[in-house]
Design a protein around this motif. Structure first.
Motif, PDB file in Angstrom:
ATOM      1  N   MET A  54       0.845  -1.195   0.000  1.00 23.55           N
ATOM      2  CA  MET A  54       0.000   0.000   0.000  1.00 23.55           C
ATOM      3  C   MET A  54       0.881   1.246   0.000  1.00 23.55           C
ATOM      4  SD  MET A  54      -3.132   1.146   2.432  1.00 23.55           S
ATOM      5  CE  MET A  54      -4.044  -0.115   1.625  1.00 23.55           C
ATOM      6  N   PRO A  55       0.547   2.235  -0.831  1.00 24.65           N
ATOM      7  CA  PRO A  55       1.350   3.458  -0.892  1.00 24.65           C
ATOM      8  C   PRO A  55       1.240   4.259   0.404  1.00 24.65           C
ATOM      9  CG  PRO A  55      -0.665   3.715  -2.157  1.00 24.65           C
ATOM     10  CD  PRO A  55      -0.612   2.272  -1.712  1.00 24.65           C
ATOM     11  N   ASN A  56       2.298   4.984   0.719  1.00 25.44           N
ATOM     12  CA  ASN A  56       2.340   5.790   1.936  1.00 25.44           C
ATOM     13  C   ASN A  56       2.238   7.274   1.572  1.00 25.44           C
ATOM     14  OD1 ASN A  56       2.728   6.900   4.430  1.00 25.44           O
ATOM     15  ND2 ASN A  56       4.893   6.377   4.559  1.00 25.44           N
ATOM     16  N   PHE A  57       1.034   7.833   1.732  1.00 23.01           N
ATOM     17  CA  PHE A  57       0.791   9.242   1.435  1.00 23.01           C
ATOM     18  C   PHE A  57       1.125  10.138   2.624  1.00 23.01           C
ATOM     19  CE2 PHE A  57      -1.727   7.170  -1.779  1.00 23.01           C
ATOM     20  CZ  PHE A  57      -1.844   8.062  -2.829  1.00 23.01           C
ATOM     21  N   ALA A  58       1.379   9.547   3.783  1.00 17.98           N
ATOM     22  CA  ALA A  58       1.558  10.313   5.024  1.00 17.98           C
ATOM     23  C   ALA A  58       2.746  11.270   4.931  1.00 17.98           C
ATOM     24  CB  ALA A  58       1.735   9.366   6.206  1.00 17.98           C
ATOM     25  N   GLY A  59       2.559  12.430   5.553  1.00 17.03           N
ATOM     26  CA  GLY A  59       3.639  13.404   5.616  1.00 17.03           C
ATOM     27  C   GLY A  59       3.113  14.807   5.385  1.00 17.03           C
ATOM     28  N   THR A  60       4.055  15.748   5.312  1.00 16.25           N
ATOM     29  CA  THR A  60       3.701  17.118   4.969  1.00 16.25           C
ATOM     30  C   THR A  60       4.224  17.384   3.561  1.00 16.25           C
ATOM     31  OG1 THR A  60       5.693  17.943   6.078  1.00 16.25           O
ATOM     32  CG2 THR A  60       3.640  17.967   7.342  1.00 16.25           C
ATOM     33  N   TRP A  61       3.442  18.147   2.829  1.00 17.44           N
ATOM     34  CA  TRP A  61       3.712  18.369   1.414  1.00 17.44           C
ATOM     35  C   TRP A  61       3.684  19.852   1.093  1.00 17.44           C
ATOM     36  CZ3 TRP A  61       4.692  14.022  -1.520  1.00 17.44           C
ATOM     37  CH2 TRP A  61       4.354  12.790  -0.953  1.00 17.44           C
ATOM     38  N   LYS A  62       4.619  20.276   0.243  1.00 16.31           N
ATOM     39  CA  LYS A  62       4.706  21.675  -0.187  1.00 16.31           C
ATOM     40  C   LYS A  62       4.525  21.714  -1.708  1.00 16.31           C
ATOM     41  CE  LYS A  62       7.800  25.663   0.136  1.00 16.31           C
ATOM     42  NZ  LYS A  62       6.833  26.601   0.654  1.00 16.31           N
ATOM     43  N   MET A  63       3.651  22.617  -2.172  1.00 14.25           N
ATOM     44  CA  MET A  63       3.387  22.683  -3.605  1.00 14.25           C
ATOM     45  C   MET A  63       4.584  23.242  -4.369  1.00 14.25           C
ATOM     46  SD  MET A  63       0.096  24.166  -5.634  1.00 14.25           S
ATOM     47  CE  MET A  63       0.572  25.885  -5.630  1.00 14.25           C
ATOM     48  N   LYS A  64       4.931  22.554  -5.456  1.00 14.37           N
ATOM     49  CA  LYS A  64       6.016  22.997  -6.342  1.00 14.37           C
ATOM     50  C   LYS A  64       5.475  23.758  -7.543  1.00 14.37           C
ATOM     51  CE  LYS A  64       8.538  19.535  -7.613  1.00 14.37           C
ATOM     52  NZ  LYS A  64       9.284  18.292  -7.851  1.00 14.37           N
ATOM     53  N   ARG A  65       4.349  23.291  -8.086  1.00 13.87           N
ATOM     54  CA  ARG A  65       3.766  23.999  -9.230  1.00 13.87           C
ATOM     55  C   ARG A  65       2.288  23.648  -9.378  1.00 13.87           C
ATOM     56  NH1 ARG A  65       6.786  19.951 -11.415  1.00 13.87           N
ATOM     57  NH2 ARG A  65       5.797  18.632 -12.965  1.00 13.87           N
ATOM     58  N   SER A  66       1.597  24.521 -10.101  1.00  9.47           N
ATOM     59  CA  SER A  66       0.155  24.386 -10.296  1.00  9.47           C
ATOM     60  C   SER A  66      -0.188  24.802 -11.720  1.00  9.47           C
ATOM     61  CB  SER A  66      -0.582  25.275  -9.297  1.00  9.47           C
ATOM     62  OG  SER A  66      -1.971  25.236  -9.510  1.00  9.47           O
ATOM     63  N   GLU A  67      -1.083  24.052 -12.340  1.00 10.26           N
ATOM     64  CA  GLU A  67      -1.521  24.362 -13.701  1.00 10.26           C
ATOM     65  C   GLU A  67      -3.046  24.399 -13.732  1.00 10.26           C
ATOM     66  OE1 GLU A  67       0.050  21.097 -15.929  1.00 10.26           O
ATOM     67  OE2 GLU A  67       2.112  21.551 -15.367  1.00 10.26           O
ATOM     68  N   ASN A  68      -3.601  25.447 -14.346  1.00  8.30           N
ATOM     69  CA  ASN A  68      -5.034  25.565 -14.631  1.00  8.30           C
ATOM     70  C   ASN A  68      -5.927  25.826 -13.425  1.00  8.30           C
ATOM     71  OD1 ASN A  68      -4.786  25.336 -17.380  1.00  8.30           O
ATOM     72  ND2 ASN A  68      -5.420  23.201 -17.470  1.00  8.30           N
ATOM     73  N   PHE A  69      -5.394  26.320 -12.304  1.00  9.99           N
ATOM     74  CA  PHE A  69      -6.253  26.571 -11.142  1.00  9.99           C
ATOM     75  C   PHE A  69      -7.293  27.648 -11.452  1.00  9.99           C
ATOM     76  CE2 PHE A  69      -7.092  28.211  -6.747  1.00  9.99           C
ATOM     77  CZ  PHE A  69      -7.696  27.058  -6.262  1.00  9.99           C
ATOM     78  N   ASP A  70      -6.864  28.729 -12.093  1.00  8.49           N
ATOM     79  CA  ASP A  70      -7.801  29.802 -12.449  1.00  8.49           C
ATOM     80  C   ASP A  70      -8.876  29.278 -13.402  1.00  8.49           C
ATOM     81  OD1 ASP A  70      -8.559  32.651 -12.244  1.00  8.49           O
ATOM     82  OD2 ASP A  70      -8.098  32.682 -14.388  1.00  8.49           O
ATOM     83  N   GLU A  71      -8.481  28.452 -14.376  1.00  6.32           N
ATOM     84  CA  GLU A  71      -9.431  27.889 -15.337  1.00  6.32           C
ATOM     85  C   GLU A  71     -10.433  26.979 -14.625  1.00  6.32           C
ATOM     86  OE1 GLU A  71      -6.196  28.107 -15.726  1.00  6.32           O
ATOM     87  OE2 GLU A  71      -5.864  29.151 -17.611  1.00  6.32           O
ATOM     88  N   LEU A  72      -9.971  26.234 -13.615  1.00  8.55           N
ATOM     89  CA  LEU A  72     -10.871  25.386 -12.829  1.00  8.55           C
ATOM     90  C   LEU A  72     -11.910  26.248 -12.113  1.00  8.55           C
ATOM     91  CD1 LEU A  72     -11.410  22.451 -11.588  1.00  8.55           C
ATOM     92  CD2 LEU A  72     -10.155  23.339  -9.630  1.00  8.55           C
ATOM     93  N   LEU A  73     -11.456  27.327 -11.478  1.00 12.37           N
ATOM     94  CA  LEU A  73     -12.383  28.204 -10.767  1.00 12.37           C
ATOM     95  C   LEU A  73     -13.393  28.831 -11.728  1.00 12.37           C
ATOM     96  CD1 LEU A  73      -9.942  29.932  -8.257  1.00 12.37           C
ATOM     97  CD2 LEU A  73     -11.504  28.027  -7.823  1.00 12.37           C
ATOM     98  N   LYS A  74     -12.943  29.188 -12.945  1.00 10.06           N
ATOM     99  CA  LYS A  74     -13.867  29.708 -13.958  1.00 10.06           C
ATOM    100  C   LYS A  74     -14.934  28.673 -14.285  1.00 10.06           C
ATOM    101  CE  LYS A  74     -10.782  32.683 -16.584  1.00 10.06           C
ATOM    102  NZ  LYS A  74     -10.024  32.801 -17.827  1.00 10.06           N
ATOM    103  N   ALA A  75     -14.514  27.424 -14.477  1.00  7.69           N
ATOM    104  CA  ALA A  75     -15.460  26.343 -14.806  1.00  7.69           C
ATOM    105  C   ALA A  75     -16.469  26.130 -13.687  1.00  7.69           C
ATOM    106  CB  ALA A  75     -14.696  25.048 -15.096  1.00  7.69           C
ATOM    107  N   LEU A  76     -16.066  26.446 -12.452  1.00  8.31           N
ATOM    108  CA  LEU A  76     -16.967  26.306 -11.304  1.00  8.31           C
ATOM    109  C   LEU A  76     -17.864  27.531 -11.123  1.00  8.31           C
ATOM    110  CD1 LEU A  76     -14.451  24.669  -8.817  1.00  8.31           C
ATOM    111  CD2 LEU A  76     -16.452  23.570  -9.864  1.00  8.31           C
ATOM    112  N   GLY A  77     -17.659  28.563 -11.949  1.00  7.76           N
ATOM    113  CA  GLY A  77     -18.517  29.741 -11.887  1.00  7.76           C
ATOM    114  C   GLY A  77     -18.085  30.775 -10.864  1.00  7.76           C
ATOM    115  N   VAL A  78     -16.830  30.707 -10.413  1.00  8.52           N
ATOM    116  CA  VAL A  78     -16.322  31.676  -9.433  1.00  8.52           C
ATOM    117  C   VAL A  78     -16.022  32.986 -10.155  1.00  8.52           C
ATOM    118  CG1 VAL A  78     -14.464  32.150  -7.775  1.00  8.52           C
ATOM    119  CG2 VAL A  78     -15.365  29.823  -8.009  1.00  8.52           C
TER     120      VAL A  78
END
Length: 137
Positions: free
Chosen positions: A1-25
Motif C-alpha cells: 500500500m502506498p504511503n501518502f503520510a507526511g507534509t507536502w509543499k506545492m512545487k507547481r500548479s496548472e489551470n487553477f484559475d481555469e478550474l475556478l472559472k469552470a466552477l462559476g467563481v
C-alpha cells in the motif's frame, strides 16, 4: 500500500484559475483564491485505507477524514457541500467522485497519486483539469 503520510509543499500548479472559472467563481474571488492557494501546506495522515488530509492556505483551511471505499461529506473547491467517494484507481492513485448535495453544477472530482517523492493532485470540473504537484517536506 502506498504511503501518502507526511507534509507536502506545492512545487507547481496548472489551470487553477481555469478550474475556478469552470466552477462559476467570479473574477474578483478567483484573484483572491489564486493568490491564497499559491502556497498551500498539506498534511496527510494515513492508517491503512483511513485518511486525514488538512490543506492550509492564508485564507482557508480544509480538513477531510475518509476511508477509501466509503462515502463521506466534503466540500468542492468552491465550497459547495457534496458527498464524496474515494476508490483506488491504481496501486498508487486514488480517485474521488464528488456529488453535490444541493443544486446543479459541473461534475467534480479529485485524484491523488504518488509518483516517487511527488504527490500529484488533480481537481476536475467537467472537462477542465487542474494539476498541482507537491514535494514531500
Amino acid at each position: 500500500m502506498p504511503n501518502f503520510a507526511g507534509t507536502w509543499k506545492m512545487k507547481r500548479s496548472e489551470n487553477f484559475d481555469e478550474l475556478l472559472k469552470a466552477l462559476g467563481v467570479n473574477a474578483m474571488l478567483r484573484k483572491v483564491a489564486v493568490a491564497a492557494a499559491s502556497n498551500p501546506h498539506v498534511e496527510i495522515r494515513q492508517d491503512g485505507e483511513q485518511f486525514y488530509i488538512k490543506t492550509s492556505t492564508s485564507v482557508r483551511t480544509t480538513e477531510i477524514n475518509f476511508h477509501v471505499g466509503e462515502e463521506f461529506d466534503e466540500e468542492t473547491v468552491d465550497g459547495r457541500k457534496c458527498k464524496s467517494l474515494a476508490i483506488w484507481e491504481s496501486e498508487n492513485k486514488m480517485h474521488c467522485k464528488q456529488t453535490l448535495v444541493d443544486g446543479d453544477g459541473p461534475k467534480t472530482y479529485w485524484t491523488r497519486e504518488l509518483n516517487g517523492d511527488e504527490l500529484v493532485l488533480t481537481f476536475g470540473a467537467d472537462d477542465v483539469v487542474c494539476t498541482r504537484i507537491y514535494a514531500r517536506e
